[in-house]
Design an enzyme around this catalytic site. Structure first.
Site, PDB file in Angstrom:
ATOM      1  N   THR A  65      41.840  34.550  48.904  1.00 26.61           N
ATOM      2  CA  THR A  65      41.597  34.689  47.475  1.00 26.61           C
ATOM      3  C   THR A  65      40.241  34.102  47.085  1.00 26.61           C
ATOM      4  O   THR A  65      39.478  33.677  47.944  1.00 26.61           O
ATOM      5  CB  THR A  65      42.776  34.036  46.715  1.00 26.61           C
ATOM      6  OG1 THR A  65      42.659  34.337  45.332  1.00 26.61           O
ATOM      7  CG2 THR A  65      42.810  32.522  46.889  1.00 26.61           C
TER       8      THR A  65
ATOM      9  N   GLU B 147      49.923  30.023  46.687  1.00 22.38           N
ATOM     10  CA  GLU B 147      48.596  29.486  46.991  1.00 22.38           C
ATOM     11  C   GLU B 147      48.644  28.054  47.515  1.00 22.38           C
ATOM     12  O   GLU B 147      49.364  27.200  47.000  1.00 22.38           O
ATOM     13  CB  GLU B 147      47.734  29.557  45.719  1.00 22.38           C
ATOM     14  CG  GLU B 147      46.265  29.453  45.997  1.00 22.38           C
ATOM     15  CD  GLU B 147      45.414  30.295  45.033  1.00 22.38           C
ATOM     16  OE1 GLU B 147      45.929  31.247  44.418  1.00 22.38           O
ATOM     17  OE2 GLU B 147      44.225  29.987  44.926  1.00 22.38           O
TER      18      GLU B 147
ATOM     19  N   ASP C  62      50.993  40.277  39.001  1.00 24.79           N
ATOM     20  CA  ASP C  62      50.161  39.074  39.095  1.00 24.79           C
ATOM     21  C   ASP C  62      50.657  38.057  38.075  1.00 24.79           C
ATOM     22  O   ASP C  62      50.117  37.945  36.978  1.00 24.79           O
ATOM     23  CB  ASP C  62      48.707  39.497  38.793  1.00 24.79           C
ATOM     24  CG  ASP C  62      47.688  38.428  39.162  1.00 24.79           C
ATOM     25  OD1 ASP C  62      48.027  37.522  39.938  1.00 24.79           O
ATOM     26  OD2 ASP C  62      46.542  38.523  38.680  1.00 24.79           O
TER      27      ASP C  62
ATOM     28  N   LYS D  35      48.230  32.031  50.211  1.00 23.07           N
ATOM     29  CA  LYS D  35      46.913  32.289  49.605  1.00 23.07           C
ATOM     30  C   LYS D  35      45.975  31.133  49.899  1.00 23.07           C
ATOM     31  O   LYS D  35      46.296  29.973  49.655  1.00 23.07           O
ATOM     32  CB  LYS D  35      47.054  32.426  48.098  1.00 23.07           C
ATOM     33  CG  LYS D  35      47.199  33.848  47.639  1.00 23.07           C
ATOM     34  CD  LYS D  35      47.433  33.907  46.163  1.00 23.07           C
ATOM     35  CE  LYS D  35      46.243  34.391  45.406  1.00 23.07           C
ATOM     36  NZ  LYS D  35      46.558  34.536  43.961  1.00 23.07           N
TER      37      LYS D  35
ATOM     38  N   PHE E 117      38.133  39.743  43.652  1.00 25.24           N
ATOM     39  CA  PHE E 117      38.297  39.620  42.202  1.00 25.24           C
ATOM     40  C   PHE E 117      37.389  40.606  41.480  1.00 25.24           C
ATOM     41  O   PHE E 117      36.241  40.790  41.871  1.00 25.24           O
ATOM     42  CB  PHE E 117      37.954  38.198  41.750  1.00 25.24           C
ATOM     43  CG  PHE E 117      39.065  37.191  41.981  1.00 25.24           C
ATOM     44  CD1 PHE E 117      39.890  37.268  43.082  1.00 25.24           C
ATOM     45  CD2 PHE E 117      39.258  36.154  41.077  1.00 25.24           C
ATOM     46  CE1 PHE E 117      40.906  36.330  43.291  1.00 25.24           C
ATOM     47  CE2 PHE E 117      40.268  35.214  41.265  1.00 25.24           C
ATOM     48  CZ  PHE E 117      41.093  35.303  42.370  1.00 25.24           C
TER      49      PHE E 117
HETATM   50  C1  E4P Z   1      45.452  36.934  41.891  1.00 25.35           C
HETATM   51  O1  E4P Z   1      45.641  36.912  43.056  1.00 25.35           O
HETATM   52  C2  E4P Z   1      44.396  36.152  41.233  1.00 25.35           C
HETATM   53  O2  E4P Z   1      44.662  34.788  41.371  1.00 25.35           O
HETATM   54  C3  E4P Z   1      44.336  36.565  39.785  1.00 25.35           C
HETATM   55  O3  E4P Z   1      44.296  37.970  39.723  1.00 25.35           O
HETATM   56  C4  E4P Z   1      43.162  35.944  39.055  1.00 25.35           C
HETATM   57  O4  E4P Z   1      43.059  36.501  37.785  1.00 25.35           O
HETATM   58  P1  E4P Z   1      42.179  35.859  36.636  1.00 25.35           P
HETATM   59  O5  E4P Z   1      40.743  36.045  36.974  1.00 25.35           O
HETATM   60  O6  E4P Z   1      42.580  36.644  35.414  1.00 25.35           O
HETATM   61  O7  E4P Z   1      42.563  34.413  36.533  1.00 25.35           O
END
Ligand code: E4P
Length: 312
Positions: free
Chosen positions: A149, A89, A16, A125, A171
């Site tokens: 996302t 994205e 990531d 994304k 998330f």
């Molecule tokens: C990945 O696809 C996401 O954009 C990322 O894991 C977000 O992480 P964060 O909450 O640490 O910004």
């Protein structure tokens, strides 16, 4: 075997980051970027030359067009390292615009194809708004694969699966951040972590009803959160946590399993537009984090544009 090697037995490990030099050591199959990660990478001196080269190769193009090329430039560098796919994205300012999201996704894929990378290696994304999900549904029908996302809630996940998207990124860390603040607590044990529980619920639902949409846990704050989801289809992990996992010697147990998920008593649900909007609105965490996530990614896109404008 260290914890990272053990995790790879059950889960596809994804890096990531936009900082592609740091990913080689951990052997991820895929990689994910987002506007904030690209901005962070472009701001580093070692990636400045990528910006300079992009500008030099396309002198007549406007700032927005150069930014798209830069996103794809990072993605192309990443694809030279990982064997699998890269996620790029779509501009978060388009999060409520179906047609503009479709047009931007087609453009990004065309730039990848121009650079010699087929669409099977790219995940576009898109924010998991109602409009983002509708755009992804249309894109999947023309063979453009999407990674949905900013996904914070079960209704978003159900709508994505019903739209036939390739992959979702539920998330963990941002849900954890919200509940920590809301509940005034310092930390949650992985088994009580609301971010971890959210991904487990989604995974169970998808496997129970046989949805092919891949589940990729994202946004991690700790190794504990990552390992609590061992067995998830994919997990996208920052270089800092990949480093910690590679030095961790604990035994990793599989926590998510499709056979076990199929045994769970879970009801099938459907969300049309009205029900989707109402259900997301009922969830204060999801509503706030989705709105905030779009604002932050949009602000970082604006910062990237001014960086490009200054470099011209
Ligand atoms: C990945 O696809 C996401 O954009 C990322 O894991 C977000 O992480 P964060 O909450 O640490 O910004």
């Amino acid at each position: 075997m260290n914890a990272l090697e053990q995790l790879k037995r059950f889960t596809t490990v994804v890096a990531d980051t936009g900082d592609f030099n740091t990913m080689r050591a951990y052997g991820p199959r895929d990689a994910t970027t987002n506007p904030s990660l690209i901005l962070k990478a472009v701001s580093k001196p070692e990636y400045r030359s990528l910006l300079t080269r992009t500008l030099a190769a396309h002198p007549g193009e406007d700032v927005a067009a150069v930014c798209d090329r830069l996103l794809v430039g990072f993605g192309a560098e990443i694809l030279a390292i990982v064997p699998g796919r890269v996620s790029t994205e779509v501009d978060a300012r388009l999060a409520f615009d179906v047609e503009a999201t479709i047009a931007k996704a087609r453009h990004l894929v065309a730039l990848y194809e121009e650079a010699g990378f087929g669409r099977e290696r790219v995940l576009v994304k898109v924010a998991s708004t109602w409009e983002g999900i509708r755009a992804a549904e249309a894109l999947e029908n023309e063979g453009i694969h999407c990674n949905l996302t900013l996904l914070f809630s079960f209704p978003q996940a159900v709508a994505c699966a019903d739209a036939g998207v390739t992959l979702i990124s539920p998330f963990v860390g941002r849900i954890y951040d919200w509940y920590r603040k809301h509940d005034g607590v310092d930390d949650y044990a992985p088994e009580e972590d609301p971010g971890v529980l959210s991904v487990r619920r989604i995974y169970t639902y998808y496997k129970k009803f046989g949805y092919p949409t891949e589940v990729m846990g994202a946004s991690f704050r700790s190794v504990g959160q990552v390992l609590a989801l061992a067995g998830c289809d994919l997990l996208t992990i920052s270089p800092e946590l990949l480093e910690q996992l590679s030095k961790d010697e604990r035994e990793v147990e599989r926590r998510l399993d499709p056979r076990q998920a199929r045994e769970e008593a879970v009801e099938r649900v459907r969300f049309d537009e009205k029900h989707f909007r109402y259900a997301v609105n009922e969830d204060a965490m999801a509503t706030e984090k989705l709105a905030e996530g779009i604002r932050i990614f949009a602000a970082d896109a604006v910062k990237l544009e001014s960086l490009v404008a200054q470099a011209r």
